[in-house]
Write an enzyme that holds these catalytic residues in place. Sequence first.
Site, short mmCIF file in Angstrom:
data_model
loop_
_atom_site.label_atom_id
_atom_site.label_comp_id
_atom_site.label_asym_id
_atom_site.label_seq_id
_atom_site.Cartn_x
_atom_site.Cartn_y
_atom_site.Cartn_z
CD1 TRP A 64 -14.48 3.31 -14.91
CD2 TRP A 64 -13.76 2.00 -13.10
NE1 TRP A 64 -13.11 3.05 -14.91
CE2 TRP A 64 -12.75 2.23 -13.97
CE3 TRP A 64 -13.69 1.11 -12.19
CZ2 TRP A 64 -11.54 1.60 -13.88
CZ3 TRP A 64 -12.58 0.57 -11.67
CH2 TRP A 64 -11.39 0.87 -12.50
CG HIS A 65 -15.76 -1.07 -9.79
ND1 HIS A 65 -15.84 0.29 -9.24
CD2 HIS A 65 -14.42 -1.34 -9.23
CE1 HIS A 65 -14.82 0.51 -8.89
NE2 HIS A 65 -13.98 -0.57 -8.53
N GLY A 66 -18.39 -2.45 -13.47
CA GLY A 66 -18.88 -3.64 -14.12
C GLY A 66 -20.18 -3.39 -14.67
#
Length: 471
Positions: free
Chosen positions: A322-324
């Site tokens: 989700w963060h990258g």
Amino acid sequence: MVFSSTVFIFLFLPLVLAIYFLLQNKLRNLFLLLASLFFYAWGEGLLVLLMMGSIAVNYVVGIAISTNKDKHRPIVSKILLGVGVGLNLLVLAYYKYIHFIVENLESIGLHFNIDISGVTLPIGISFFTFQSISYLVDVHRGTVKGQESIVNLGMYIALFPQLIAGPIVRYVDISKEIEKRKVTPALFKTGITRFLTGFAKKIIIANNVGLIADKVFGGAVDELSSPLAWIGILCYTLQIYYDFSGYSDMAIGLGKMFGFNFKENFDHPYISRSVQEFWRRWHISLSTWFRDYLYIPLGGNRKGKIRTYVNLLIVFFLTGLWHGASWNFIVWGMFHGFFLIVERMDLFSLPERLNFLKRFYLLLVVMVGWVIFRAEDLGYAIGYIETMFAFTKGTYEYPYLFLNTYTLMVIILGVLFSAPLRAGAVKYLAMRLPNQNWAFAMEHVIYVSLFILSLLELAQTTYNPFIYFRF
């Protein structure tokens, strides 16, 4: 447009507030929607059309799910939920992960004759996508009814205070305030002070330590000394906390100015004594989202130890992703998942008198994790971690130029206020001051001083990133 810009503080926000309070109540949601779309278009241009498309699709699907729930058609409702969630995830996957997917497929010999060079990451897509998904799931569960006004739903999805970097606001938490809300003088004042707190955290602390962290991580890893590596990760540990929690404070404060009460997103995570506790205190809106919409539906801890461990790894794999779109983020997520499993196994225990060591354990795990999170690639991260513990003497000394009396004071303040000292300091001052009038005056002096100092900092530098904008 960022909250810490002069355009936002002195032009956009005052103008929006003035018009908002001049309008009749029935027009305020429409105005907030239009203002939010303008806010997004300011930085994203035509990608605002993607936002508008997301609003339209989720509105139609939400109404359809609600209608079929009312008519007792659970299968149809479930199919519609799957379609709605799938469309949201498909858009997220295309804009955020298409480069990562193609790059990794090509690395194993699969080649595609497609041009994806023009695909750019829309700011905040992970946040508003998760908000949309939570809305559809809650409608399907019957927790809330489908929103019949596209204006109201659009305002919820696009509301500018939390649009581009959270916190992730659930429809169920503010559904009543969407329909009807009241801004009292006390609530508005609380919103201002909360915004100023976040503004100062971002400008005074996050920016100063962030510049040092960037200089350290910008050097070749084999030229770093061990002390400089520790300084770099200490500064990044403070930067990411004060940057993101500062933004959340500003978002929560802005919400209060318009009558919304967003839930807290941070609770002094660095004082935790376990990784499990850390995730109860860090980015609370994300961790609870994954808990309620993924971990518990997967079975949580109700189906035995092995299934619990598998569920945790799935959740933290996706938390990292989700963060990258990078293996760094995936490894970072799995790194935290591993320690959560180790803690659940209860392999290590300490006598009561040594429990304070758990705080050092947590900080060590988190800081090593932040190296993986911050590094440009896994190779650099591994080399950086090796340097931290190798007691090496490096040749790269440029970042030391930014370590002066002022920045050292900022680092110390950052460390101190990462613990819950503010409430104690306020209580102490209240006891020492002669009466409430003195306390009232002192409070205003402090906030005005912080605002002026923050503006002075902002005026003398062009370094003003928001880390979580890229998520």
